[in-house]
Design a protein around this motif. Structure first.
Motif, PDB file in Angstrom:
ATOM      1  N   GLY A   3      -8.639  13.532   3.173  1.00  0.00           N
ATOM      2  CA  GLY A   3      -8.342  12.193   3.251  1.00  0.00           C
ATOM      3  C   GLY A   3      -9.680  11.385   3.378  1.00  0.00           C
ATOM      4  O   GLY A   3      -9.627  10.259   3.349  1.00  0.00           O
ATOM      5  N   GLN A  47     -13.456   4.709   0.917  1.00  0.00           N
ATOM      6  CA  GLN A  47     -13.291   4.014   0.027  1.00  0.00           C
ATOM      7  C   GLN A  47     -13.101   2.553   0.823  1.00  0.00           C
ATOM      8  O   GLN A  47     -13.436   1.379   0.692  1.00  0.00           O
ATOM      9  N   ARG A  48     -11.914   2.658   1.833  1.00  0.00           N
ATOM     10  CA  ARG A  48     -11.617   1.558   2.625  1.00  0.00           C
ATOM     11  C   ARG A  48     -12.827   1.084   3.493  1.00  0.00           C
ATOM     12  O   ARG A  48     -13.148  -0.108   3.550  1.00  0.00           O
ATOM     13  N   SER A  53       1.208   3.817  -3.032  1.00  0.00           N
ATOM     14  CA  SER A  53       0.811   5.289  -2.476  1.00  0.00           C
ATOM     15  C   SER A  53       1.878   6.327  -3.241  1.00  0.00           C
ATOM     16  O   SER A  53       1.752   7.480  -3.676  1.00  0.00           O
ATOM     17  N   ASN A  74       0.849  -1.121   0.002  1.00  0.00           N
ATOM     18  CA  ASN A  74      -0.037   0.075  -0.099  1.00  0.00           C
ATOM     19  C   ASN A  74       1.005   1.343  -0.018  1.00  0.00           C
ATOM     20  O   ASN A  74       0.478   2.213  -0.787  1.00  0.00           O
ATOM     21  N   GLY A 104     -12.000  10.699   1.287  1.00  0.00           N
ATOM     22  CA  GLY A 104     -12.374   9.728  -0.283  1.00  0.00           C
ATOM     23  C   GLY A 104     -11.531   8.557   0.140  1.00  0.00           C
ATOM     24  O   GLY A 104     -12.121   7.235  -0.097  1.00  0.00           O
ATOM     25  N   GLN A 105     -10.391   8.308   0.498  1.00  0.00           N
ATOM     26  CA  GLN A 105      -9.665   7.290   0.766  1.00  0.00           C
ATOM     27  C   GLN A 105     -10.137   6.513   1.972  1.00  0.00           C
ATOM     28  O   GLN A 105     -10.239   5.241   1.689  1.00  0.00           O
ATOM     29  N   GLU A 128       1.752   6.361  -6.965  1.00  0.00           N
ATOM     30  CA  GLU A 128       0.779   7.211  -7.416  1.00  0.00           C
ATOM     31  C   GLU A 128       1.002   8.707  -7.308  1.00  0.00           C
ATOM     32  O   GLU A 128       0.660   9.480  -8.328  1.00  0.00           O
ATOM     33  N   ARG A 142      -9.441  19.509  -3.175  1.00  0.00           N
ATOM     34  CA  ARG A 142      -8.767  18.068  -2.852  1.00  0.00           C
ATOM     35  C   ARG A 142      -8.233  18.058  -1.327  1.00  0.00           C
ATOM     36  O   ARG A 142      -8.076  17.108  -0.514  1.00  0.00           O
TER      37      ARG A 142
END
Length: 95
Positions: A58, A64-65, A12, A8, A60-61, A15, A53
């Motif tokens: 954070g 998602q998890r 990251s 992970n 969104g991440q 990315e 953003r």
């Protein structure tokens, strides 16, 4: 469930590198196409998007998890509650 922290973390970092290189290439292309006078307007638009953003904090991440964990546990109601809470939170932050 086994969490692979190294993978992970590496993804990251990858990315971030890909995003940085993409933005550099995009900036070079835009400055050639738009010219110097219009790059400032484009930069203002990009900065506004970046600010939104950052304001995401954070979420969104994390969302998602948590949704993935809830769905993996076959708890659709909890996943929907996470989504509803995120919409309310974002609505309060941007209102």
């Amino acid at each position: 469930m086994k969490l692979n922290i190294r993978l992970n973390s590496a993804l990251s970092v990858a990315e971030s590198v890909v995003n940085g290189l993409s933005l550099f290439a995009l900036y070079a292309y835009v400055s050639r196409v738009l010219g110097v006078s219009d790059v400032g307007i484009w930069a203002l638009v990009v900065a506004t998007g970046s600010l939104s953003r950052i304001a995401d904090l954070g979420m969104g991440q994390g969302l998602q998890r948590q949704i993935a964990l809830a769905l993996a546990a076959d708890n659709r109601a909890l996943a929907i509650r996470y989504i509803e809470t995120a919409f309310l939170t974002v609505g309060l932050l941007y209102a």
